[in-house]
Each structure stands twice: as structure tokens, then as C-alpha cells.
Design an enzyme around this catalytic site. Structure first.
Site, mmCIF file in Angstrom:
data_model
loop_
_atom_site.group_PDB
_atom_site.id
_atom_site.type_symbol
_atom_site.label_atom_id
_atom_site.label_comp_id
_atom_site.label_asym_id
_atom_site.label_seq_id
_atom_site.Cartn_x
_atom_site.Cartn_y
_atom_site.Cartn_z
ATOM 1 N N ASP A 1 60.721 26.253 98.253
ATOM 2 C CA ASP A 1 61.461 27.276 99.012
ATOM 3 C C ASP A 1 61.142 27.241 100.500
ATOM 4 O OD1 ASP A 1 62.360 28.274 96.502
ATOM 5 O OD2 ASP A 1 60.461 29.337 96.311
ATOM 6 N N HIS B 1 68.336 25.114 96.305
ATOM 7 C CA HIS B 1 68.345 24.877 97.744
ATOM 8 C C HIS B 1 69.455 25.721 98.326
ATOM 9 C CE1 HIS B 1 66.563 20.556 97.568
ATOM 10 N NE2 HIS B 1 65.684 21.493 97.334
ATOM 11 N N VAL C 1 65.178 28.454 113.474
ATOM 12 C CA VAL C 1 65.085 29.864 113.879
ATOM 13 C C VAL C 1 66.196 30.705 113.246
ATOM 14 C CG1 VAL C 1 63.795 29.482 116.012
ATOM 15 C CG2 VAL C 1 66.292 29.251 116.039
HETATM 16 P P1 GDP Z 1 64.615 25.220 99.592
HETATM 17 O O1 GDP Z 1 64.591 25.235 98.122
HETATM 18 O O2 GDP Z 1 63.398 24.551 100.164
HETATM 19 O O3 GDP Z 1 65.868 24.649 100.151
HETATM 20 O O4 GDP Z 1 64.501 26.731 100.110
HETATM 21 P P2 GDP Z 1 65.343 28.013 99.621
HETATM 22 O O5 GDP Z 1 66.751 27.739 99.664
HETATM 23 O O6 GDP Z 1 64.795 28.573 98.385
HETATM 24 O O7 GDP Z 1 64.897 29.052 100.739
HETATM 25 C C1 GDP Z 1 65.225 28.939 102.042
HETATM 26 C C2 GDP Z 1 65.942 30.214 102.429
HETATM 27 O O8 GDP Z 1 65.683 30.495 103.776
HETATM 28 C C3 GDP Z 1 67.449 30.101 102.341
HETATM 29 O O9 GDP Z 1 68.004 31.352 102.054
HETATM 30 C C4 GDP Z 1 67.859 29.644 103.718
HETATM 31 O O10 GDP Z 1 69.187 29.992 104.072
HETATM 32 C C5 GDP Z 1 66.876 30.414 104.546
HETATM 33 N N1 GDP Z 1 66.462 29.756 105.781
HETATM 34 C C6 GDP Z 1 66.189 28.438 105.965
HETATM 35 N N2 GDP Z 1 65.738 28.241 107.217
HETATM 36 C C7 GDP Z 1 65.718 29.466 107.816
HETATM 37 C C8 GDP Z 1 65.297 29.939 109.098
HETATM 38 O O11 GDP Z 1 64.845 29.189 109.948
HETATM 39 N N3 GDP Z 1 65.393 31.277 109.330
HETATM 40 C C9 GDP Z 1 65.862 32.153 108.408
HETATM 41 N N4 GDP Z 1 65.909 33.439 108.730
HETATM 42 N N5 GDP Z 1 66.254 31.756 107.191
HETATM 43 C C10 GDP Z 1 66.173 30.429 106.905
#
Ligand code: GDP
Length: 435
Positions: free
Chosen positions: A13, A41, A414
Site C-alpha cells: 500500500d 493498486h 504530493v
Molecule cells: P499500492 O497497492 O501500493 O498501489 O497502494 P494503494 O493503492 O493501496 O494505496 C495508495 C493510496 O494512496 C491510493 O488511494 C492512492 O490513490 C493514494 N496515493 C498515492 N500517492 C499519493 C500521494 O502522494 N498523496 C495522497 N494523498 N494519496 C496518494
């Protein structure tokens, strides 16, 4: 960038989907090489907001070929639902831009059933499974008791193979768990329904990748979860049942000659952990709730509130090491805006002694975090696109992380949107300096 893997440095995540979605721009092929429908993701782009569980995150980019390699747990039901959801939102998906390895094993309905049965048997000591059948699936794969996707092209042999597997599996269902057996007819009907749907996408993707590599196409390898969930290097037994490390990409994609030169490790600006297992930096109560809310930390697949804590440098250094990360993407820095003080775990205290080495999993239960505090920043940084435009306190935080982890932070995210990113390396290359 030549061939590149995008991997998680922590417990998952970290925002890998968001980074793959950003970086697929420069690639011709995106390969998922491990895992199944157990984690999500999240990608936000012009088509909307999606939680991708199986589809590679390059699926949104026209011209990019997406591959599910032999290392994935091929969950045809979940995959098909994802294809339908994206198609309805205007994404084009067909055998020309989605290819499934003929050597990928099928996750069968009994894998999900067995996952539920085993978690129930464990009562108050569960592994924290998402109950998507992943552990039973990989156990079967290593016992050589799964069906390969390519067998869909050999129906007679497939039937015989399934009958043999059912005989064995029904012994386990009935004698170990006291559950009803799985009738062969039901299994065949399942294969008819779901196997037929995915069959047009199945091909020899190993040969495709080899050719793509010879032609100089750029290939991106996309991992699920993070280093600490890796079966061999992670917090066993609270790991997943596959290898989440970049080193597994050549095997799980079926391209031994992958020659990965760049490993982008994704690290979140604070820590989160879903499910069971040791989490040394865990925060509780109001402090935890504030961070959880600020970062919207609820599971993409399950909606479960994620456990949260400050960035754990002990675990992160270890994660970067086992991933052999060549650069880092720091995500969700914007989430920390507005906090007066930013805690960071720099060492663990185990048995009265401080250490900066990540210990053997059994020692984690007795570990306490040693916390240092950084000044926070008040302003909203979500519109910042250049490192030098970040508030000084934010820059100091990033530079400290970079030095402590020992790997360059080249991307700073960000915000969740595709363009909410500080491209540190690219800007620095343009301007002849890095910070
Ligand atoms: P993954 O499995 O590694 O792709 O991660 P997840 O999808 O579970 O979690 C990442 C969450 O954080 C998602 O809801 C993204 O849209 C959000 N996200 C990713 N990068 C950023 C960021 O830089 N800032 C914010 N506020 N949200 C982010």
C-alpha cells in the site's frame, strides 16, 4: 529508463499503482509477476478511480501491452470482473493489450474455500488473510497440484487432470476440515464459465517478452505488496505466499534474461500495515486515527482500517536492501502537512540494546521503536512540483530520509493524481543539481 521494476519497500500500500500509472508512459510492456486478487493498486486518472487487483496498471495507456506472468495467482473470476468494470468506463481491453501466460496457474474455487476454512480453524490467531485463496493456491502450486492456463487448450487432458486433483483435494476438504467435497461437475462447470472467458487472452508470453526484449522494447515489472511481505525476506509467517521482491521478476514473468537495471522502490512518508503480524511503530488511539483519516488508510480490497505509524527507517532500510532499490519514490508527503511534529523511527530497542538492523521476525515482538521528531509544515504542498518549492521543513524531512535509507529519492508524490508529483531527478538533470 531501461527495464525497470516498481516494487514496495514496506508492508504494501505504498502507492505502487500510482507510480506505475505515472511511469508506464515511457514503457511498451508492463508485467505483473506475482500475487493475485488479494491486494489492490489504486489508480486515479482520466477514466476515474480504480482499485486494480490483477490487471497490470499499464492497462490504461494506449499502446502498452500488459502481461500477467506465470508467477501470478490467476483468479479468473476477479480478473473478469475487473475487465468488465474498466471496459464499462471506456478502457479498451483485448488480447492485443492484455496477455496471460499459458504457464500461469489457475486459482480454483476451492482455494478461496480453503482460505476461509483455515482462518476459521485458527480462531483467534489468524494470519489476517484477505481470504482470496492466495496461500492455498501457492501451496498447491508448489505441490504441483494446480492447472496451468495453457491447459484450457487441451480439454480432454484438462478434465483428467482436474479429476485427479479433485480426488486429492476432496480428501483434504472432508477429512481435515469436515467440509463438503467439491463435485467434479461443479468444477467443470466453473472451468467452462470462467476458463472460456479468459482463454482468448492466454498465450506464450515468455516468447512474447523475449521477442520484445530483442526488439529493444522497454519493459516495466510491477510487484504487489512490499518487501516485508516477501515470503523469503519478510516477516514470516505474516508474509504473503509469493515473492514480492524485484529479484523474482525474471522468474515470475518468464523472462530469465530480463536484465532489470532500475528498481524503483516505493516508500510512503509514514507507515501502514494491513492485517496481522508485528508492526513495531504502530500508533494507537487519537494519534492513529488522525493519521489514518489524513491518509485515507483503509484497505483497497477489504475496506479494513489500516494500522498506521511513523515512518520506520529500520524496516525501510532493510526493504530497500532486499529490493536492491536503485532509487526511491516517496509517496503521500502531502498527508503529513499540518502535523506540528513528525515522528520517525530511527532505531529499535531490543532487550535493552539499540539497533538499526532489522531483526529476525521472532525478535520483532520484543522490539520497541526509538523515535526522533522533525518539525512539521503548515502549508498545503499538493500543488508543489519542484523540490526547492517545498517548505524547508519538508525538504529537511526528505533529505534526512534519503540519507538514512542510503538511496536517492527521485520522485516525491504530493497527491493521488497522475501529475501530483515532484520529478526530482528529471528536474535536477535539467538544472544540473539534485537538491
Ligand atoms: P499500492 O497497492 O501500493 O498501489 O497502494 P494503494 O493503492 O493501496 O494505496 C495508495 C493510496 O494512496 C491510493 O488511494 C492512492 O490513490 C493514494 N496515493 C498515492 N500517492 C499519493 C500521494 O502522494 N498523496 C495522497 N494523498 N494519496 C496518494
Amino acid at each position: 529508463m531501461a527495464n525497470c521494476a516498481i516494487v514496495g519497500i514496506n508492508w504494501g500500500d505504498e502507492g505502487k499503482g500510482r507510480m506505475v500509472d505515472l511511469l508506464t508512459d515511457g514503457f511498451d510492456v508492463v508485467v505483473r509477476y506475482q500475487g493475485g486478487g488479494n491486494a489492490g493498486h489504486t489508480v486515479i486518472n482520466e477514466y476515474g478511480k480504480f482499485a486494480l487487483h490483477l490487471l497490470p496498471s499499464g492497462i490504461f495507456r494506449p499502446g502498452v501491452v500488459n502481461i500477467l506472468g506465470n508467477g501470478v495467482a490467476l483468479d479468473a473470476e476477479n480478473l473478469w470482473r475487473e475487465i468488465e468494470e474498466l471496459t464499462q468506463k471506456g478502457v479498451t481491453i483485448g488480447p492485443e493489450n492484455l496477455k496471460i501466460s499459458d504457464r500461469a496457474s489457475l486459482l480454483l474455487p476451492w482455494h478461496r474455500d480453503l482460505d476461509v476454512l483455515e482462518e476459521a480453524r485458527l480462531k483467534d490467531k489468524p494470519y489476517g488473510s484477505t481470504k482470496q485463496g492466495i496461500a492455498p493456491f501457492y501451496s498447491d502450486k508448489y505441490q504441483k497440484k494446480t492447472i496451468l492456463a495453457g491447459e484450457l487448450f487441451y480439454p480432454e487432458k484438462l478434465k483428467e487432470h482436474l479429476a485427479g486433483l479433485a480426488e486429492w483435494k476432496n480428501l483434504i476438504l472432508t477429512r481435515v476440515y469436515g467440509a463438503p467435497p467439491y463435485p467434479l461437475e461443479r468444477l467443470m462447470a466453473w472451468i467452462e464459465e470462467w476458463g472460456e472467458k479468459i482463454k482468448p487472452f492466454v498465450s506464450d508470453t515468455g516468447a512474447y517478452l523475449k521477442k520484445a526484449r530483442t526488439e529493444g522494447k522497454r519493459i516495466l515489472f510491477e510487484a504487489q505488496l512490499g518487501a516485508l511481505r516477501d515470503l523469503d525476506c519478510g516477516i514470516y509467517p505474516y508474509t504473503t505466499s509469493s515473492n514480492t521482491t524485484a529479484a523474482y521478476a525474471p522468474v515470475g514473468s518468464g523472462l530469465s534474461s530480463a536484465g532489470i537495471t532500475d528498481v524503483v522502490g516505493v516508500v510512503k512518508a509514514y507507515s501502514t500495515c494491513v492485517g496481522e503480524g508485528p508492526f513495531v511503530c504502530e500508533l494507537f488511539g487519537e494519534e492513529a486515527e488522525r493519521l489514518r483519516k489524513a491518509g485515507a488508510e483503509y484497505g483497497a480490497k477489504t475496506g479494513r482500517p489500516r494500522r498506521v505509524g511513523p515512518l520506520d527507517l529500520v524496516a525501510t532500510r532493510y526493504g530497500a536492501e532486499v529490493q536492491a532499490a536503485t532509487e526511491l519514490a516517496l509517496t503521500k508527503l502531502d498527508v503529513l502537512s499540518g502535523f506540528d511534529k513528525i515522528p520517525v523511527c530511527t532505531r529499535y530497542r531490543i532487550g535493552g540494546k539499540e539497533t538499526d538492523r532489522f531483526p529476525f521476525p521472532a525478535a520483532l515482538d520484543g522490539a520497541e521503536p526509538v523515535i526522533e521528531y522533525f518539525d512539521g509544515w503548515r502549508s498545503d504542498i499538493s500543488g508543489v512540483r519542484r523540490f526547492e518549492d517545498l517548505p524547508e521543513a519538508a525538504r529537511r524531512y526528505v533529505l534526512f530520509l534519503e540519507e538514512s535509507i542510503g538511496c536517492p529519492i527521485t520522485y516525491i508524490s504530493v497527491g493521488p493524481e497522475r501529475d501530483s508529483i515532484i520529478l526530482r531527478k528529471r528536474n535536477a538533470e535539467k538544472e544540473g543539481e539534485l537538491s
